[in-house]
Design a protein around this motif. Structure first.
Motif, mmCIF file in Angstrom:
data_model
loop_
_atom_site.group_PDB
_atom_site.id
_atom_site.type_symbol
_atom_site.label_atom_id
_atom_site.label_comp_id
_atom_site.label_asym_id
_atom_site.label_seq_id
_atom_site.Cartn_x
_atom_site.Cartn_y
_atom_site.Cartn_z
ATOM 1 N N ASP A 1 1.248 -1.488 0.047
ATOM 2 C CA ASP A 1 -0.066 -0.154 0.175
ATOM 3 C C ASP A 1 0.961 1.069 -0.530
ATOM 4 O OD1 ASP A 1 -1.921 1.578 0.160
ATOM 5 O OD2 ASP A 1 -3.599 0.743 1.606
ATOM 6 N N LEU A 2 0.376 2.476 0.248
ATOM 7 C CA LEU A 2 1.303 3.207 0.263
ATOM 8 C C LEU A 2 2.009 3.462 2.020
ATOM 9 C CD1 LEU A 2 -1.149 6.041 -1.609
ATOM 10 C CD2 LEU A 2 0.844 5.485 -2.280
ATOM 11 N N TYR A 3 3.052 4.445 2.086
ATOM 12 C CA TYR A 3 2.733 4.302 3.265
ATOM 13 C C TYR A 3 4.304 5.180 3.219
ATOM 14 C CZ TYR A 3 7.236 0.783 3.827
ATOM 15 O OH TYR A 3 8.333 0.020 3.819
ATOM 16 N N ARG A 4 4.640 6.530 4.536
ATOM 17 C CA ARG A 4 5.262 6.976 4.615
ATOM 18 C C ARG A 4 5.814 7.588 6.187
ATOM 19 N NH1 ARG A 4 1.606 10.061 1.269
ATOM 20 N NH2 ARG A 4 1.948 11.021 -0.776
ATOM 21 N N VAL A 5 7.282 8.030 5.825
ATOM 22 C CA VAL A 5 7.994 7.777 7.325
ATOM 23 C C VAL A 5 7.727 9.405 7.882
ATOM 24 C CG1 VAL A 5 9.754 6.837 8.675
ATOM 25 C CG2 VAL A 5 8.459 5.462 7.515
ATOM 26 N N VAL A 6 7.650 10.339 8.378
ATOM 27 C CA VAL A 6 7.917 11.558 8.803
ATOM 28 C C VAL A 6 8.366 12.054 9.622
ATOM 29 C CG1 VAL A 6 6.816 14.009 8.501
ATOM 30 C CG2 VAL A 6 6.041 11.997 6.744
ATOM 31 N N VAL A 7 9.152 12.828 9.819
ATOM 32 C CA VAL A 7 9.811 12.728 11.401
ATOM 33 C C VAL A 7 10.051 15.311 11.162
ATOM 34 C CG1 VAL A 7 12.227 13.370 13.026
ATOM 35 C CG2 VAL A 7 11.846 10.901 11.401
ATOM 36 N N ASN A 8 9.274 15.897 11.513
ATOM 37 C CA ASN A 8 9.376 16.418 11.673
ATOM 38 C C ASN A 8 10.297 17.733 12.391
ATOM 39 O OD1 ASN A 8 6.933 17.496 9.780
ATOM 40 N ND2 ASN A 8 4.991 17.094 11.793
ATOM 41 N N GLY A 9 10.679 19.217 12.282
ATOM 42 C CA GLY A 9 11.912 19.596 13.079
ATOM 43 C C GLY A 9 11.439 21.433 13.204
ATOM 44 N N GLY A 10 11.807 21.789 13.791
ATOM 45 C CA GLY A 10 11.359 23.595 13.813
ATOM 46 C C GLY A 10 10.534 24.165 14.012
ATOM 47 N N LYS A 11 10.231 24.904 13.557
ATOM 48 C CA LYS A 11 8.352 24.608 13.871
ATOM 49 C C LYS A 11 6.721 23.813 13.486
ATOM 50 C CE LYS A 11 9.179 30.032 14.317
ATOM 51 N NZ LYS A 11 9.551 30.956 13.437
ATOM 52 N N ALA A 12 7.561 22.826 12.977
ATOM 53 C CA ALA A 12 6.839 21.894 11.828
ATOM 54 C C ALA A 12 6.301 21.249 12.543
ATOM 55 C CB ALA A 12 7.241 21.315 10.610
ATOM 56 N N GLN A 13 7.691 21.125 14.308
ATOM 57 C CA GLN A 13 7.502 19.767 15.373
ATOM 58 C C GLN A 13 6.410 20.675 15.792
ATOM 59 O OE1 GLN A 13 10.891 18.128 16.752
ATOM 60 N NE2 GLN A 13 10.406 17.157 18.314
ATOM 61 N N HIS A 14 5.509 19.977 16.452
ATOM 62 C CA HIS A 14 4.483 20.759 17.512
ATOM 63 C C HIS A 14 5.008 20.118 19.170
ATOM 64 C CE1 HIS A 14 2.364 22.043 14.697
ATOM 65 N NE2 HIS A 14 2.725 22.259 14.464
ATOM 66 N N VAL A 15 5.380 18.874 19.363
ATOM 67 C CA VAL A 15 5.204 17.824 20.967
ATOM 68 C C VAL A 15 6.896 17.699 20.436
ATOM 69 C CG1 VAL A 15 5.569 16.079 22.057
ATOM 70 C CG2 VAL A 15 3.436 16.417 20.795
ATOM 71 N N PRO A 16 8.516 17.985 21.393
ATOM 72 C CA PRO A 16 9.097 18.378 21.372
ATOM 73 C C PRO A 16 10.092 17.215 22.278
ATOM 74 C CG PRO A 16 8.355 19.952 23.179
ATOM 75 C CD PRO A 16 7.480 19.248 22.439
ATOM 76 N N HIS A 17 9.476 16.412 21.593
ATOM 77 C CA HIS A 17 10.326 15.139 21.938
ATOM 78 C C HIS A 17 10.244 14.029 20.971
ATOM 79 C CE1 HIS A 17 10.327 10.838 25.274
ATOM 80 N NE2 HIS A 17 10.412 10.510 23.797
ATOM 81 N N LEU A 18 11.648 13.811 19.950
ATOM 82 C CA LEU A 18 11.696 13.012 19.193
ATOM 83 C C LEU A 18 10.977 11.932 19.148
ATOM 84 C CD1 LEU A 18 14.067 12.746 16.709
ATOM 85 C CD2 LEU A 18 14.808 10.874 17.869
#
Ligand code: 5GP
Ligand code: ZN
Length: 110
Positions: free
Chosen positions: A80-97
């Motif tokens: 199927d379709l899948y993606r793995v995303v890691v946000n950083g900077g202002k795109a990250q809302h919870v500051p725990h990796l």
């Protein structure tokens, strides 16, 4: 980290069903899914974000991708379709990796 929402989930101060748990990692469904399947893969140790990753975390990072592969298989996402995303900077809302695993139909930007 006392006030970190993900640390509270990991310490089980906030009830949450874990789809995966080991000594080092947990995975659980996102409360506000951006895709049909939206899982968060979260190290138990408080790492603020991508910018805080060091060579000390090399084994942990491999484990994260091993768990992602396991969750992909369990959720029948290989073909199927899948993606793995890691946000950083202002795109990250919870500051725990954390790593987002997004599968199936994409609803909105994560
Ligand atoms: P970020 O924007 O930091 O990359 O992603 C944070 C994600 O955590 C968001 O997708 C948000 O919906 C999710 N989230 C925030 N608080 C909670 C919570 O208490 N429980 C769960 N399961 N997900 C949460
Ligand atoms: Zn934390």
């Amino acid at each position: 980290m006392d006030n970190c929402i993900f640390c509270k989930i990991i310490r089980k101060e906030i009830p949450k069903k874990f789809e995966y748990e080991s000594e080092t990692l947990v995975a659980f469904f996102d409360i506000n899914p951006s895709a049909d399947i939206h899982l968060l893969i979260v190290p138990k140790t408080h790492i603020g974000g991508v910018g805080d990753i060091t060579s000390e975390h090399s084994v942990l990072l491999i484990e994260i991708y091993q768990v992602i592969n396991k969750l992909v298989a369990e959720n029948n996402l290989e073909d199927d379709l899948y993606r793995v995303v890691v946000n950083g900077g202002k795109a990250q809302h919870v500051p725990h990796l954390h790593f987002h695993l997004l599968g199936g139909r994409w609803k909105k930007m994560v």
